[in-house]
Design a protein around this motif. Structure first.
Motif, PDB file in Angstrom:
ATOM      1  N   UNK A   1       2.675   6.068  -5.687  1.00  0.00           N
ATOM      2  CA  UNK A   1       2.339   6.197  -7.210  1.00  0.00           C
ATOM      3  C   UNK A   1       0.883   6.924  -7.294  1.00  0.00           C
ATOM      4  N   UNK A   2       0.158   7.231  -6.243  1.00  0.00           N
ATOM      5  CA  UNK A   2      -1.128   7.759  -6.308  1.00  0.00           C
ATOM      6  C   UNK A   2      -1.191   9.356  -5.884  1.00  0.00           C
TER       7      UNK A   2
ATOM      8  N   UNK B   1       0.734  -1.183  -0.135  1.00  0.00           N
ATOM      9  CA  UNK B   1       0.062  -0.047   0.060  1.00  0.00           C
ATOM     10  C   UNK B   1       0.943   1.182  -0.076  1.00  0.00           C
TER      11      UNK B   1
ATOM     12  N   UNK C   1       3.807   1.606  -1.291  1.00  0.00           N
ATOM     13  CA  UNK C   1       4.300   1.542  -2.583  1.00  0.00           C
ATOM     14  C   UNK C   1       3.223   2.220  -3.552  1.00  0.00           C
ATOM     15  N   UNK C   2       2.160   1.871  -3.418  1.00  0.00           N
ATOM     16  CA  UNK C   2       1.069   2.484  -4.246  1.00  0.00           C
ATOM     17  C   UNK C   2       0.740   4.038  -3.967  1.00  0.00           C
ATOM     18  N   UNK C   3       0.771   4.158  -2.677  1.00  0.00           N
ATOM     19  CA  UNK C   3       0.437   5.576  -2.219  1.00  0.00           C
ATOM     20  C   UNK C   3       1.517   6.422  -2.856  1.00  0.00           C
TER      21      UNK C   3
END
Lengths: 120, 120
Positions: free
Chosen positions: B43-44, B37, B39-41
């Motif tokens: 990218x977010x 999560x 990591x994706x944060x």
DNA sequence: CTTTCATATGAACATATATTCATATGTATA
DNA sequence: TATACATATGAATATATGTTCATATGAAAG
């Protein structure tokens, strides 16, 4: 024309201007990048990640997801809404229960790539 | 034992308890999901997505990235810091400039999968 | 129709975070 | 050493967002 466009910072202006213009011409459309960020934003919360991973195994109703993750029904329901809006999950009604499942298989691939990145 | 564990919601207790236990046993470690999560944060955020896509094309110094994206040097520098902490970019110093580039190639794959998801 | 139960949702609150502004750091050059 | 320039960073501010609490909706059963 482009020559009236001046770069204020960086002394070695000419070289960088070339690169800047080249990179700019290759960039995808703004709205696509925005949508991509929005997608990752949905993945960028550990509750939602846990919900999705939970659904990797099996279709589940809301209260079961809440039970598995040890969270309130309301919190899960709110997050399922976000996941649904991002078209990451779908649901079907069966009597009083609503069962959620993954909307498509890109999610598994993306998560797998994410795991790969973390574990190196 | 498991039989003292009672599910409060959902009438059809037995069936769901089986599923809940099964799903629970299959879940990856909590910390791994948390890291995913995180990591994706990273990218977010559309600024960070734009920075990364910019770096798909070419290594760039901070002021060029700022120029390409039409944002302040400070804002870009703050976001590069986040990307660096997430091990998504690396940098090298050359005189007064600092050049940033992608840290690894998972990023391209993840972004491609993201694009695929959006465009269907 | 009323009750019960699973789910959804609005408001409130607390927390996280992106950008700006001012300034510090670090490198090259006069 | 003093100056100029590219980058980094801390503080402040504004905004976004996750959870809780209370309550609404909707379906099945009595």
């Amino acid at each position: 024309m482009t020559e009236d466009k001046k770069i204020e910072c960086c002394d070695i202006t000419e070289v960088h201007e070339d690169i800047v213009n080249h990179v700019r011409s290759k960039l995808p459309e703004e709205s696509l990048l925005y949508d991509l960020a929005e997608l990752f934003k949905v993945f960028g919360d550990s509750t939602r990640v846990r919900i999705l991973v939970t659904l990797f195994e099996s279709e589940l109703c809301v209260c079961d997801i809440a039970e598995v993750l040890g969270m309130s029904q309301s919190a899960i329901s709110h997050q399922l809404r976000v996941l649904k809006q991002g078209k990451l999950v779908k649901n079907r009604r069966e009597g009083k229960s609503v069962f959620y499942s993954l909307a498509d298989d890109h999610i598994r691939t993306i998560f797998q790539q994410g795991f790969d990145h973390i574990q190196e």
